[in-house]
Design a protein around this motif. Sequence first.
Motif, short mmCIF file in Angstrom:
data_model
loop_
_atom_site.label_atom_id
_atom_site.label_comp_id
_atom_site.label_asym_id
_atom_site.label_seq_id
_atom_site.Cartn_x
_atom_site.Cartn_y
_atom_site.Cartn_z
N LEU A 2 51.31 8.37 27.94
CA LEU A 2 50.53 8.55 26.72
C LEU A 2 49.33 7.62 26.68
O LEU A 2 48.25 8.02 26.23
CB LEU A 2 51.41 8.34 25.48
N ARG A 31 52.02 5.05 20.08
CA ARG A 31 51.26 5.77 21.11
C ARG A 31 51.26 7.27 20.86
O ARG A 31 50.26 7.94 21.10
CB ARG A 31 51.83 5.46 22.49
N ILE A 32 52.37 7.80 20.37
CA ILE A 32 52.42 9.24 20.13
C ILE A 32 51.42 9.65 19.05
O ILE A 32 50.74 10.67 19.18
CB ILE A 32 53.86 9.73 19.80
N ASN A 33 51.29 8.87 18.00
CA ASN A 33 50.31 9.19 16.95
C ASN A 33 48.88 9.04 17.46
O ASN A 33 48.04 9.90 17.20
CB ASN A 33 50.53 8.31 15.72
N SER A 36 48.15 11.86 19.91
CA SER A 36 47.96 13.12 19.19
C SER A 36 46.55 13.23 18.64
O SER A 36 45.88 14.25 18.79
CB SER A 36 48.99 13.22 18.05
N THR A 58 51.65 17.80 28.49
CA THR A 58 52.15 17.08 27.32
C THR A 58 51.47 17.55 26.05
O THR A 58 51.89 17.18 24.96
CB THR A 58 51.93 15.55 27.45
#
Length: 77
Positions: A2, A31-33, A36, A58
Motif C-alpha cells: 500500500l 495506509r488503507i485510507n 484509497s 488491489t
Amino acid sequence: MLQEIINFACNHVDCSPIHDVSGPCFNPTTRINHASFAMNLYYQGTGRRESSCDFSQTGLIVTDDPSYGDCKYEYHE
C-alpha cells in the motif's frame, strides 16, 4: 504494498489532503485510507480508465462515493 501504491500515485497527483496533518483526509492515518484516496485521485486524473485502477490487482472501482466528513473524493463523469 500500500505504501508503494501511495508513493506511485502521489508522484502523479496532489496528495496534500492526506500528507498535511491539517489536510481534510489525513485522518484516519491508516495506509488503507490514504491508499484509497490516492488511488481514487490517480484513477480520476487519468481519465477513469480501468487500467488506471488496477494497482497490482488491489484497486476496486466503486459506485458509492467514499467521501467522509470534510474529506471529499474527486469524481468526474
